[in-house]
Design a protein around this motif. Structure first.
Motif, PDB file in Angstrom:
ATOM      1  N   TYR A  64      51.881  31.216  47.902  1.00 36.86           N
ATOM      2  CA  TYR A  64      52.237  31.663  48.979  1.00 36.86           C
ATOM      3  C   TYR A  64      52.566  32.828  48.643  1.00 36.86           C
ATOM      4  O   TYR A  64      53.413  33.305  49.206  1.00 36.86           O
ATOM      5  N   GLY A  65      52.730  33.698  47.559  1.00 38.45           N
ATOM      6  CA  GLY A  65      53.187  34.573  47.041  1.00 38.45           C
ATOM      7  C   GLY A  65      52.197  35.635  46.025  1.00 38.45           C
ATOM      8  O   GLY A  65      51.906  34.850  45.520  1.00 38.45           O
ATOM      9  N   PRO A  66      52.597  36.286  45.274  1.00 35.87           N
ATOM     10  CA  PRO A  66      51.773  36.952  44.483  1.00 35.87           C
ATOM     11  C   PRO A  66      51.705  36.705  43.010  1.00 35.87           C
ATOM     12  O   PRO A  66      51.192  36.694  42.320  1.00 35.87           O
ATOM     13  N   ALA A  67      53.466  35.862  42.953  1.00 34.48           N
ATOM     14  CA  ALA A  67      53.803  34.684  41.831  1.00 34.48           C
ATOM     15  C   ALA A  67      53.037  33.451  41.946  1.00 34.48           C
ATOM     16  O   ALA A  67      52.625  33.538  40.974  1.00 34.48           O
ATOM     17  N   ASP A  68      52.662  32.767  43.090  1.00 37.40           N
ATOM     18  CA  ASP A  68      51.603  32.148  42.899  1.00 37.40           C
ATOM     19  C   ASP A  68      50.350  32.488  41.758  1.00 37.40           C
ATOM     20  O   ASP A  68      50.142  32.086  40.992  1.00 37.40           O
ATOM     21  N   VAL A  69      49.752  33.793  42.514  1.00 35.03           N
ATOM     22  CA  VAL A  69      48.479  33.898  42.294  1.00 35.03           C
ATOM     23  C   VAL A  69      48.325  34.655  41.117  1.00 35.03           C
ATOM     24  O   VAL A  69      47.839  33.947  40.301  1.00 35.03           O
ATOM     25  N   ALA A 117      48.813  45.263  39.298  1.00 40.36           N
ATOM     26  CA  ALA A 117      49.094  44.606  40.389  1.00 40.36           C
ATOM     27  C   ALA A 117      48.562  43.780  41.808  1.00 40.36           C
ATOM     28  O   ALA A 117      48.421  43.189  42.007  1.00 40.36           O
ATOM     29  N   GLY A 118      47.966  44.494  41.681  1.00 37.46           N
ATOM     30  CA  GLY A 118      46.337  44.408  42.639  1.00 37.46           C
ATOM     31  C   GLY A 118      45.492  43.145  42.079  1.00 37.46           C
ATOM     32  O   GLY A 118      44.015  43.440  42.906  1.00 37.46           O
ATOM     33  N   GLY A 119      45.527  43.335  40.606  1.00 33.90           N
ATOM     34  CA  GLY A 119      44.627  42.306  39.895  1.00 33.90           C
ATOM     35  C   GLY A 119      43.001  42.970  39.537  1.00 33.90           C
ATOM     36  O   GLY A 119      42.446  42.981  38.881  1.00 33.90           O
ATOM     37  N   GLY A 120      42.659  44.356  39.297  1.00 36.41           N
ATOM     38  CA  GLY A 120      42.197  45.240  39.284  1.00 36.41           C
ATOM     39  C   GLY A 120      40.264  44.263  38.982  1.00 36.41           C
ATOM     40  O   GLY A 120      39.695  44.070  40.261  1.00 36.41           O
ATOM     41  N   ASP A 121      40.128  44.335  38.624  1.00 36.20           N
ATOM     42  CA  ASP A 121      38.443  43.289  38.714  1.00 36.20           C
ATOM     43  C   ASP A 121      38.406  41.804  38.318  1.00 36.20           C
ATOM     44  O   ASP A 121      37.171  41.384  38.667  1.00 36.20           O
ATOM     45  N   ILE A 122      39.979  41.499  38.097  1.00 35.09           N
ATOM     46  CA  ILE A 122      39.877  39.954  37.905  1.00 35.09           C
ATOM     47  C   ILE A 122      40.213  39.317  39.459  1.00 35.09           C
ATOM     48  O   ILE A 122      39.527  38.601  39.884  1.00 35.09           O
ATOM     49  N   ILE A 123      40.313  40.089  40.311  1.00 35.54           N
ATOM     50  CA  ILE A 123      41.293  39.120  42.106  1.00 35.54           C
ATOM     51  C   ILE A 123      40.012  40.256  42.917  1.00 35.54           C
ATOM     52  O   ILE A 123      40.063  41.283  42.890  1.00 35.54           O
ATOM     53  N   GLU A 124      40.255  39.234  43.304  1.00 32.65           N
ATOM     54  CA  GLU A 124      39.024  39.956  45.228  1.00 32.65           C
ATOM     55  C   GLU A 124      39.832  39.328  46.351  1.00 32.65           C
ATOM     56  O   GLU A 124      40.053  38.193  46.294  1.00 32.65           O
ATOM     57  N   GLY A 179      43.985  31.524  31.094  1.00 32.61           N
ATOM     58  CA  GLY A 179      44.749  31.558  30.108  1.00 32.61           C
ATOM     59  C   GLY A 179      44.171  33.390  30.073  1.00 32.61           C
ATOM     60  O   GLY A 179      44.248  33.700  28.762  1.00 32.61           O
ATOM     61  N   LEU A 180      44.442  34.245  30.813  1.00 32.59           N
ATOM     62  CA  LEU A 180      44.759  35.408  31.052  1.00 32.59           C
ATOM     63  C   LEU A 180      45.459  36.197  30.074  1.00 32.59           C
ATOM     64  O   LEU A 180      46.747  35.868  30.942  1.00 32.59           O
ATOM     65  N   ASP A 181      45.732  36.991  29.875  1.00 29.23           N
ATOM     66  CA  ASP A 181      47.583  37.913  29.205  1.00 29.23           C
ATOM     67  C   ASP A 181      48.100  38.254  31.003  1.00 29.23           C
ATOM     68  O   ASP A 181      46.894  39.754  31.232  1.00 29.23           O
ATOM     69  N   MET A 191      38.556  35.387  40.617  1.00 25.54           N
ATOM     70  CA  MET A 191      39.106  34.994  41.240  1.00 25.54           C
ATOM     71  C   MET A 191      39.188  35.100  42.175  1.00 25.54           C
ATOM     72  O   MET A 191      39.198  36.600  43.047  1.00 25.54           O
ATOM     73  N   THR A 192      39.338  34.192  43.549  1.00 26.70           N
ATOM     74  CA  THR A 192      39.028  35.399  44.494  1.00 26.70           C
ATOM     75  C   THR A 192      40.892  34.576  45.829  1.00 26.70           C
ATOM     76  O   THR A 192      40.648  33.132  45.511  1.00 26.70           O
ATOM     77  N   VAL A 193      40.781  34.968  46.219  1.00 26.76           N
ATOM     78  CA  VAL A 193      42.060  35.486  47.009  1.00 26.76           C
ATOM     79  C   VAL A 193      42.031  35.090  48.432  1.00 26.76           C
ATOM     80  O   VAL A 193      41.491  35.625  49.265  1.00 26.76           O
ATOM     81  N   LEU A 194      41.533  34.250  49.601  1.00 28.82           N
ATOM     82  CA  LEU A 194      41.667  33.791  51.097  1.00 28.82           C
ATOM     83  C   LEU A 194      42.660  34.693  51.397  1.00 28.82           C
ATOM     84  O   LEU A 194      43.361  34.721  51.414  1.00 28.82           O
ATOM     85  N   PRO A 195      42.153  34.632  52.756  1.00 32.02           N
ATOM     86  CA  PRO A 195      43.345  35.374  53.797  1.00 32.02           C
ATOM     87  C   PRO A 195      44.144  34.361  53.945  1.00 32.02           C
ATOM     88  O   PRO A 195      43.648  33.184  53.902  1.00 32.02           O
ATOM     89  N   PRO A 196      44.868  35.080  54.730  1.00 31.92           N
ATOM     90  CA  PRO A 196      46.172  34.422  54.995  1.00 31.92           C
ATOM     91  C   PRO A 196      46.242  32.647  55.720  1.00 31.92           C
ATOM     92  O   PRO A 196      44.903  33.318  56.903  1.00 31.92           O
TER      93      PRO A 196
END
Length: 67
Positions: free
Chosen positions: A25-30, A46-53, A38-40, A1-6
């Motif tokens: 609009y915030g971390p809860a949305d991510v 908190a930072g997403g580890g290897d799952i979130i870029e 489907g992820l547990d 998953m990629t979260v782009l700049p604001p």
């Protein structure tokens, strides 16, 4: 998953495998996008580890783009 700049409103577009999932609009949305994929959430740090870029700042950066 990629979260782009604001963007100018402080929202960040979220993509997974090149497909737009929506705007966060915030971390809860991510976390909600991860849950819908489907992820547990107990396995996600908190930072997403290897799952979130995070692009254009990390999970604490939600200020509008001043570009």
């Amino acid at each position: 998953m990629t979260v782009l700049p604001p963007d100018a409103q402080g929202a960040r577009r979220v993509r997974c495998d090149g497909i737009g999932l929506g705007r966060a609009y915030g971390p809860a949305d991510v976390l909600e996008f991860l849950r819908r994929a489907g992820l547990d959430l107990d396995d996600v740090t908190a930072g997403g580890g290897d799952i979130i870029e995070w692009r254009g700042g990390g999970p604490a950066d939600w200020h509008p783009d001043r570009g």
